[in-house]
Write a protein that holds these residues in place. Structure first.
Motif, short mmCIF file in Angstrom:
data_model
loop_
_atom_site.label_atom_id
_atom_site.label_comp_id
_atom_site.label_asym_id
_atom_site.label_seq_id
_atom_site.Cartn_x
_atom_site.Cartn_y
_atom_site.Cartn_z
N MET A 135 -4.82 -23.85 -11.81
CA MET A 135 -4.88 -22.62 -11.02
C MET A 135 -4.80 -21.38 -11.91
O MET A 135 -4.42 -20.30 -11.47
N ALA A 188 -2.91 -20.42 -14.42
CA ALA A 188 -1.66 -19.71 -14.69
C ALA A 188 -0.81 -20.32 -15.80
O ALA A 188 0.27 -19.83 -16.07
N LEU A 216 1.88 -21.09 -21.32
CA LEU A 216 3.23 -21.62 -21.11
C LEU A 216 3.52 -22.79 -22.04
O LEU A 216 2.63 -23.59 -22.33
N ARG A 275 6.66 -25.49 -21.94
CA ARG A 275 7.91 -25.84 -21.28
C ARG A 275 8.93 -26.41 -22.26
O ARG A 275 10.12 -26.44 -21.95
N HIS A 312 8.26 -21.74 -28.47
CA HIS A 312 7.66 -20.42 -28.72
C HIS A 312 7.97 -19.83 -30.09
O HIS A 312 7.06 -19.28 -30.72
N GLN A 336 16.20 -25.97 -10.49
CA GLN A 336 15.19 -25.71 -11.51
C GLN A 336 14.07 -26.74 -11.40
O GLN A 336 14.33 -27.94 -11.34
N GLU A 337 12.88 -26.24 -11.37
CA GLU A 337 11.69 -27.10 -11.40
C GLU A 337 11.45 -27.54 -12.85
O GLU A 337 11.54 -26.72 -13.76
N HIS A 338 11.12 -28.80 -13.03
CA HIS A 338 10.93 -29.29 -14.41
C HIS A 338 9.73 -28.63 -15.07
O HIS A 338 9.76 -28.30 -16.25
N GLN A 348 14.85 -23.04 -22.17
CA GLN A 348 14.77 -23.65 -20.85
C GLN A 348 16.02 -23.28 -20.03
O GLN A 348 15.92 -22.97 -18.83
N GLU A 391 14.07 -18.40 -13.21
CA GLU A 391 13.48 -19.50 -12.44
C GLU A 391 14.17 -19.62 -11.09
O GLU A 391 15.30 -20.07 -10.99
N PRO A 445 2.85 -21.91 -10.95
CA PRO A 445 3.29 -20.98 -11.99
C PRO A 445 3.12 -19.51 -11.61
O PRO A 445 3.72 -18.65 -12.26
N TYR A 471 6.52 -19.32 -9.52
CA TYR A 471 7.72 -19.85 -10.16
C TYR A 471 7.64 -19.52 -11.64
O TYR A 471 6.77 -20.01 -12.35
N ILE A 496 8.62 -19.53 -15.37
CA ILE A 496 9.38 -20.11 -16.49
C ILE A 496 9.27 -19.15 -17.67
O ILE A 496 8.35 -18.34 -17.75
N PRO A 497 10.21 -19.24 -18.61
CA PRO A 497 10.17 -18.29 -19.73
C PRO A 497 8.89 -18.47 -20.55
O PRO A 497 8.41 -19.58 -20.75
#
Lengths: 159, 775
Positions: free
Chosen positions: A49, A51, A140, A142, A146, B180-182, B662, B670, B685, B688, B690-691
């Motif tokens: 999507m 993002a 991103l 996860r 970074h 928190q979403e994984h 995280q 988050e 995303p 939601y 995330i950093p």
């Protein structure tokens, strides 16, 4: 939704310098063309999507999300993917920088990070670490790699 | 920071060798499950899920869907040949809903079609007849209804009530921390391939191949030996691919069984987020008694988690939360109760830290409440309450804190972060800055390592040496980016004193190493590293015995070094020795096994020594907030993390940085948000957050604690690293509270739940201004 009764259309484009002629459904995204039709699995589907940035490729040198671009819109264009960077066994220097800086963990975002960074450098905007961090935020990661990603890009860009 | 240690051998233990797949990750050649053409005849599955949060399922109308082109089959609960239960801990957690749906997203049926698009489209055409029932959507509502998925847990020490009643000071309060979403970048995916005799092979993105095997066996009514799970790598797991991956694999297996074809099930991002469980959000209510300096005398705390519709991992998550309600602090008299609240939302599950972060966050809020109530520096109150000597070294669950590094990490962190000078500078800044306020936060860390349940603390490995001296390594752990395979290979390379690239890392599979535990609880390298060490040493002992006899040398004259073996006066390459040993019929294959010693746990009394050791750390974070908008930024973070004697400092640094980022997401940006109908509105995303790279503190000093080998005989005296540093991010939450507290001269308690979004920070500022004005 795809439907076999729907008309397929012809498409000619260059991918990593190689000409491709394919016949596809008009709704096929560039990402699905790369992965499902051409077997170029290096470009990842993270959110589908637009993002997360995992599907970032360069089209005529500009970075885009391949999941949001229709393949048929790339007629005559020059698409560059992660598979097109290394010359045989020799990594592209940015790939090498990612390896040397441990700029990866699970690796799923890595191809998109590298392609996005190449686009950023091509835009002439990778001038300092803070700017790189700001302008790579669309990709991103996860695992939170970074700091090393930014360091790798800065090292390659000479920022 | 990640400079490689020079070594005559490549890949020695404690050197910073790169991740085993680093090259392939940068070239795009690393193969994830979705990155390969499937087996011939492969079909694709999509889920039909409940559109309501709670209801009675009265019928499924698939006529239109089944008539669509390319659609092969639909599977419902009635098609399940075995037991319709995917519970990892408890029971009665159906894979597919039977007579009721219990959350919006609850899988009801699977549609199988020739392509994924057709399957998804057909799944959307299935009509569900559901009689809606009122849902329970919040922890508060569940508590009010006494709606729980598990009996209430209670951890008690001493006369907590008398200790609180008799204390010079008392406070009550409440704090909430979010879920928190994984958001693993690779979504949930599994491929089920039927074989002969009803066998089923699963290729899955799972942290727990053995549980996939067990649950598929349960669903299909097969013995475990008929089901094999294989996983080479995951594109991120973080706990989200423990039980949740078993559900996805189980559904793929049901579809493969029904169609007798290979079936792939890949959840798109929104479906993944709507269907699968997340980190539990927690509510903590407490009463604490303490002396005039802030020393805790007694604590009565209630933890309530959002379990979701089923138990899943909620009970062990609550157990770990209760076992971390002390964090760094000695709690003389305590009652801590745990309520796993049943709600009509996703069934929450493991997430890096597994309740530990929620427990620690709660006590940190309590300690800060005490400090501000007394007008004291929270750091001073923290240190006052630290575990120490003189009997102040036993946890509420009865384990002695035998390896306390808290004073050391605190001292080193305060010095390296220049705490005292910055504290003064920030106070001066705030005195002259009316709108933007800065805050400084501290977080001490003590994290228990081992699965709470002793049974799970076992690992296995299988090592082969081939006749050319090349080595093949297999073990029970899964690789999800954390570098586990690299670390375990370093161990094997060290046993044989060979280069790391002599060792072939292979996909984790239940066919090679059985009865494994999840790669979870940070125990991956502790368990599997030790098991591989044992396997390699078994072969090494055979080789030593053989070489000694063959060359007429004493056993202690056979030495492995730098890819060679010396036996008396004979020196030969490792490969030559392998060939010679094969020629003389020496077995070059061995299994290895490890079980963590000296651990115990009694779930009834909630006492024991569940942790083999503790991991320690400390963090300082500095933030700036805009008191008119709530907007905030982390300006600097300093982290110090105990890794024992690190197996691989580069990998461990990556784990520390990544876990902190995280954790920072968890406490700041988050936010999971369900609407009044129980629909998760933050399902991608775009909603939601995330950093990202811009959110990483611009000054980010991360260090591994030096010269601190594990006092326990763990693998090369290393310590677990996966989860502990996530808790260091609580320093950011602490810093935000400090910034808010500056509006009340640090003498008014701050009310700021997590995630501390700009909205919450703004409300906290408004609340602080109001309360400070009343004083």
């Amino acid at each position: 939704m795809t439907d076999s009764s729907r008309q397929r259309v012809a498409l000619a484009l260059a991918i990593n310098g190689r000409r491709h002629r394919v016949t596809i459904e008009p709704s096929t995204t560039l990402l699905d063309l790369l992965r499902d039709e051409l077997g170029l699995f290096g470009t990842k589907k993270g959110c589908d999507m637009g993002a997360c940035g995992a599907c970032t490729v360069l089209v005529d040198g500009r970075r885009i999300n391949a999941c949001l671009a229709l393949a048929v819109m790339q007629e005559g264009r020059d698409v560059q993917t992660i598979e097109g960077l290394a010359e045989g066994e020799a990594l592209h220097p940015l790939q090498q920088a990612f390896v040397e800086h441990d700029a990866l963990q699970c690796g799923y975002c890595t191809p998109g990070q590298i392609m996005s960074a190449l686009g950023l450098i091509g835009e002439g905007r990778a001038t300092d670490a803070a700017g790189i961090a700001e302008q790579m935020s669309g990709n991103l990661c996860r695992c939170g790699a970074h700091p090393n990603i930014v360091a790798a890009i800065a090292a390659y860009a000479g920022a | 920071m990640s400079a490689a240690t020079l070594s005559p051998r490549h890949g020695a233990v404690s050197s910073s060798v790169r991740h085993d797949s680093a090259l392939k990750h940068t070239t795009g050649e690393a193969i994830y499950l979705d990155d390969q053409a499937g087996p011939p005849g492969m079909l694709h599955a999509a889920l039909v899920t409940s559109p309501v949060a709670h209801g009675r399922l009265k019928g499924i109308d698939a006529a239109a869907a089944l008539a669509m082109p390319g659609v092969v089959a639909m599977i419902t609960a009635a098609d399940i040949p075995g037991v319709n239960d995917v519970a990892p801990v408890g029971k009665d957690e159906p894979a597919l809903a039977t007579d009721k749906v219990e959350y919006l997203g609850h899988p009801v049926a699977i549609v199988v079609a020739a392509t994924r698009d057709r399957a998804v489209h057909a799944a959307e055409a299935v009509r569900l007849n559901i009689e809606e029932l009122p849902p329970v959507l919040t922890i508060e509502a569940a508590l009010a209804n006494e709606s729980v998925v598990w009996p209430v847990m209670e951890m008690k020490r001493g006369d907590w009530a008398a200790a609180i009643a008799g204390a010079p000071q008392r406070l009550t309060g409440q704090v909430k921390v979010g879920g928190q979403e994984h958001f693993y970048l690779e979504g949930q995916i599994a491929l089920a391939i039927p074989g002969e005799d009803g066998d089923m092979r699963l290729v899955a993105s799972t942290q727990h191949p053995t549980e996939v095997q067990h649950i598929v066996s349960r669903l299909l009514g097969l013995p475990y030996n008929a089901v094999t799970t294989e996983v080479r790598r995951l594109g991120g797991g973080f706990g989200g691919k423990e039980s949740q991956a078993s559900l996805v694999a189980g559904l793929a297996a049901l579809a493969a069984r029904k169609t007798a074809k290979p079936v792939k099930l890949r959840l798109d991002r929104a479906t993944d987020m709507r269907v699968t469980g997340k980190r539990h959000d927690f509510l903590a209510r407490y009463e604490v008694g303490f002396d005039d300096e802030g020393r805790i005398r007694g604590l009565d705390i209630l933890l309530a988690s959002r379990a979701g519709w089923s138990a899943d991992h909620s009970p062990p998550v609550m157990t770990r939360a209760l076992c971390h309600i002390d964090n760094a602090y000695y709690l003389p008299a305590t009652r801590a109760r745990g309520f796993c609240c049943k709600t009509n939302t996703q069934s929450n599950t493991a997430f890096r830290g597994f309740g530990g972060p929620q427990g620690a966050a709660a006590i940190e809020a309590v300690v800060e409440h005490i400090a501000r109530h007394l007008g004291r520096d929270p750091l001073a109150v923290r240190q006052l309450n630290y575990y120490g000597d003189g009997g102040r070294d036993v946890t509420p669950y009865g384990q002695r804190v035998f390896d306390n590094l808290l004073p050391r990490v605190t001292q080193e962190m305060l010095a390296s972060s220049d705490w005292t000078a910055r504290r003064a500078a920030i106070d001066a800044f705030n005195a002259s800055s009316p709108v933007v306020k800065r805050g400084l936060g501290f977080m001490p860390l003590k994290f228990g390592v081992s699965f709470n349940l002793p049974t799970l603390n076992q690992g296995g490995a299988l090592v082969h040496i081939y006749a050319d001296g090349s080595i093949r390594l297999n073990h029970g752990g899964t690789e999800m980016g954390q570098g586990l395979h690299t670390k375990v290979a370093q161990v094997v390379a060290d046993v044989f004193k060979v280069d790391l690239d002599r060792i072939k890392i292979t996909a984790t599979t239940t066919a090679e190493v059985p009865n494994t535990s999840a790669t979870a609880a940070s125990t991956g390298s502790d368990l599997n590293g030790m098991a591989a060490f044992a396997a390699a040493n078994t072969i090494k002992e055979r080789l030593i015995g053989f070489a000694a006899a063959h060359f007429g040398a004493a056993l202690d004259q056979v030495v492995f070094q730098d890819n060679q073996v010396r036996a008396g006066n004979h020196v030969l390459d490792f490969g030559e020795l392998a060939h010679l040993a094969w020629f003389h019929r020496i077995s070059l294959s061995a299994t290895g096994f490890y079980r963590t010693p000296d651990i115990s746990w009694d779930p009834q009394s909630m006492t024991g020594e569940p942790f083999y050791y503790f991991s320690y750390g400390a963090a300082v974070a500095e933030v700036a907030i805009d008191t008119l908008t709530g907007e905030h930024k982390v300006l600097r973070a300093d982290l110090l993390q105990d890794c024992g004697r690190s197996l691989n400092p580069a990998i461990d640094l990556g784990q520390i940085e990544g876990a902190f980022v995280q954790g920072m997401g968890w406490v700041t940006c988050e936010e999971l948000w369900w609407d009044a109908q129980g629909r998760l509105r933050t399902d991608g995303p775009s909603t939601y957050k995330i950093p990202g790279s811009r959110d990483v503190p611009p000054i980010f000093n991360v260090r591994i604690l030096e010269n601190s080998p594990n006092p326990r005989p763990t693998i090369y005296r290393s310590k677990a690293i996966g989860e502990p540093p996530l808790l260091l991010a609580i320093a950011v939450w602490s810093a935000l509270r400090d910034a808010v507290a500056s509006l009340g001269d640090h003498r008014v308690p701050v009310s700021l739940d997590a995630p501390a979004t700009p909205e919450r920070v703004l409300f906290a500022c408004e609340d602080m201004k109001r309360r400070a004005a009343l004083r």
